[in-house]
Design an enzyme around this catalytic site. Structure first.
Site, PDB file in Angstrom:
ATOM      1  CD1 TRP A   1      -4.826 -11.579   1.846  1.00  0.00           C
ATOM      2  CD2 TRP A   1      -4.084  -9.851   0.611  1.00  0.00           C
ATOM      3  NE1 TRP A   1      -5.004 -10.435   2.585  1.00  0.00           N
ATOM      4  CE2 TRP A   1      -4.556  -9.366   1.850  1.00  0.00           C
ATOM      5  CE3 TRP A   1      -3.565  -8.941  -0.322  1.00  0.00           C
ATOM      6  CZ2 TRP A   1      -4.539  -8.009   2.179  1.00  0.00           C
ATOM      7  CZ3 TRP A   1      -3.553  -7.603   0.015  1.00  0.00           C
ATOM      8  CH2 TRP A   1      -4.035  -7.143   1.253  1.00  0.00           C
TER       9      TRP A   1
ATOM     10  CD1 TRP B   1      -2.991  -0.906   2.302  1.00  0.00           C
ATOM     11  CD2 TRP B   1      -2.560  -1.809   0.311  1.00  0.00           C
ATOM     12  NE1 TRP B   1      -3.984  -1.823   2.020  1.00  0.00           N
ATOM     13  CE2 TRP B   1      -3.739  -2.389   0.813  1.00  0.00           C
ATOM     14  CE3 TRP B   1      -2.112  -2.245  -0.939  1.00  0.00           C
ATOM     15  CZ2 TRP B   1      -4.472  -3.363   0.116  1.00  0.00           C
ATOM     16  CZ3 TRP B   1      -2.829  -3.224  -1.626  1.00  0.00           C
ATOM     17  CH2 TRP B   1      -3.986  -3.754  -1.106  1.00  0.00           C
TER      18      TRP B   1
ATOM     19  CG  ASN C   1      -6.874  -3.092  -2.683  1.00  0.00           C
ATOM     20  OD1 ASN C   1      -6.530  -4.076  -3.348  1.00  0.00           O
ATOM     21  ND2 ASN C   1      -7.587  -3.193  -1.586  1.00  0.00           N
ATOM     22  CD  GLU C   2      -9.844  -6.389  -3.689  1.00  0.00           C
ATOM     23  OE1 GLU C   2     -10.662  -6.106  -2.807  1.00  0.00           O
ATOM     24  OE2 GLU C   2      -9.358  -7.539  -3.854  1.00  0.00           O
TER      25      GLU C   2
ATOM     26  CE1 TYR D   1      -8.395 -13.095  -0.948  1.00  0.00           C
ATOM     27  CE2 TYR D   1      -8.812 -11.430  -2.618  1.00  0.00           C
ATOM     28  CZ  TYR D   1      -8.007 -11.969  -1.635  1.00  0.00           C
ATOM     29  OH  TYR D   1      -6.790 -11.390  -1.350  1.00  0.00           O
TER      30      TYR D   1
ATOM     31  CD  GLU E   1      -5.542  -8.548  -3.122  1.00  0.00           C
ATOM     32  OE1 GLU E   1      -6.460  -9.116  -2.498  1.00  0.00           O
ATOM     33  OE2 GLU E   1      -5.392  -7.326  -3.111  1.00  0.00           O
TER      34      GLU E   1
END
Ligand SMILES: *[C@@H]1O[C@H](CO)[C@@H](O)[C@H](O)[C@H]1NC(C)=O
Ligand SMILES: *[C@@H]1O[C@H](CO)[C@@H](O)[C@H](O)[C@H]1NC(C)=O
Length: 372
Positions: A333, A79, A192-193, A266, A299
């Site tokens: 991740w 980050w 991020n996303e 995910y 990820e």
């Protein structure tokens, strides 16, 4: 993964000092649908550490990066943002704060100087960093931290509001100007996303084009990526393949200043099965091959501890063997280790793979051997 100003310091986009020819030769780049790192084109592996720039002890950063190097991990995604709406107690790291209608970038010892340590240590150990500029989620501030300062109330508005985008671009420029010539930067990453639920996909595509062009105007050398989850492409019609989060994956990948594609995995959060992941990987790999840009499987995680090794090593093998279809690298991740100065383990969100564990042997040591 969603885990839990000097407004105008700089004036309009003027190119920052350029990189010398020698340094440029060792800057990571694309080579067709593969990555070339330090002159070598092959499949690469690595991991994510959102927290490494928030550690306050230089030796801790050093130890953790040395573990990555000896393990053969090459790419580390971090980050490059830490946005706050009120200034935390002294010693707590943050990178940018918002007050009234103003954004202030923290270049102090508890500010971007912590990211400086990450970049310098990465240079020392030959680790290549993906540096991300803002979160869709509220962890470490995110777009929501900008909201009241730039007069919006949703992410959808944030992408389109001139004032929010000026603040965001000022922040990008402040970060890039510190590491413009560093060989430790693998790529700059937009967010991020990023999602824009229920928006026309043209909203995010326009924002990605504008931001990637802006970054390219500051830095003609380093790669640029989006950092999205990989939604919105032709497939089995399940939720992740749909376009409802505002992402048209192929259209975004085709943008001229986007260097490679990113996607996450995910199944537990997305209501799909673990085995569903196989097609998810190959569907992206095919689009990367068609576009002749690398795919980064950026990820992936499962929170059931006994699934870490069997499920994730299966995904790694799919990614590695699909490499001739555009798969170029994977990053699990997330990285786990012990912070030496405190003796404490780093963040455990259920997905964490700790250095030295049996999961590490399975997902790092064995994977690196298979890559060869
Ligand atoms: C991230 O984006 C999605 C889609 O716009 C939104 O539903 C979600 O609330 C966002 N997260 C935050 C914290 O705003
Ligand atoms: C990429 O960005 C640069 C710098 O902003 C811009 O001049 C160029 O037109 C962009 N590339 C394309 C092909 O649009």
């Amino acid at each position: 993964m969603k885990i839990t100003t000097l407004l105008s310091l700089f004036s309009a986009a003027a190119a920052l000092p350029a990189t010398s020819n020698t340094a440029r030769a060792s800057i990571s780049k694309t080579d067709g649908a593969k990555f070339n790192i330090d002159g070598v084109t092959k499949y690469y592996a690595g991991t994510n550490s959102y927290w490494i720039g928030f550690l306050t002890n230089d030796n801790d950063v050093d130890t953790i990066m040395s573990h990555l190097q000896t393990s053969g991990q090459k790419i580390l995604r971090v980050w490059g943002f830490n946005d706050v709406k009120s200034i935390p107690g002294s010693g707590t790291v943050y990178f940018q704060s918002f007050s009234g209608s103003t954004a202030t970038i923290n270049t102090g010892a508890n500010g971007l100087q912590r990211l400086d340590v990450v970049v310098k240590t990465a240079e020392k150990y030959g680790i290549k960093l993906i540096i991300n500029f803002v979160n869709n989620w509220t962890d470490y501030g995110g777009m929501a931290a900008y909201f009241s300062a730039c007069g919006v109330s949703s992410n959808a508005q944030w992408y389109q509001a001139a004032k929010c985008q000026t603040m965001y671009q000022n922040y990008i420029k402040a970060v890039i100007s510190r590491y413009r010539t560093s060989t430790a930067v693998f790529a700059w990453e937009l967010a991020n996303e990023p999602r824009c639920n229920g928006c026309q996909t043209s909203v995010l595509t326009a924002w990605i084009r504008k931001t990637s062009d802006y970054i390219r105007s500051l830095d003609s050398d380093h790669m640029i990526a989006i950092g999205d989850e990989g939604f919105g492409l032709t497939g089995d019609g399940s939720y992740p393949y749909q376009f409802g989060e505002g992402i048209d994956w192929a259209a975004n990948l085709a943008l001229p200043n986007i260097s490679f594609g990113t996607f996450h995995l995910y199944p537990q959060s997305w209501g799909t099965t673990n085995s569903w992941g196989t097609n998810w990987i190959t569907a992206h790999a095919q689009l990367c091959k068609q576009t002749n840009k690398p795919c980064l499987f950026e990820e992936y995680g499962v929170t059931t501890a006994s699934d870490h090794c069997p499920v994730e090593s299966g995904w790694q093998k799919t990614s590695l063997t699909a490499k001739d279809s555009g798969m170029a690298a994977d990053l699990f991740w997330q990285l786990g280790d012990v912070v030496k100065s405190t003796g404490q383990q780093t963040s455990n969100d259920g997905n964490t793979i700790y250095y030295g564990s049996s999961d590490w042997k399975c997902l790092v040591d064995d994977h690196i051997k298979q890559i060869g």
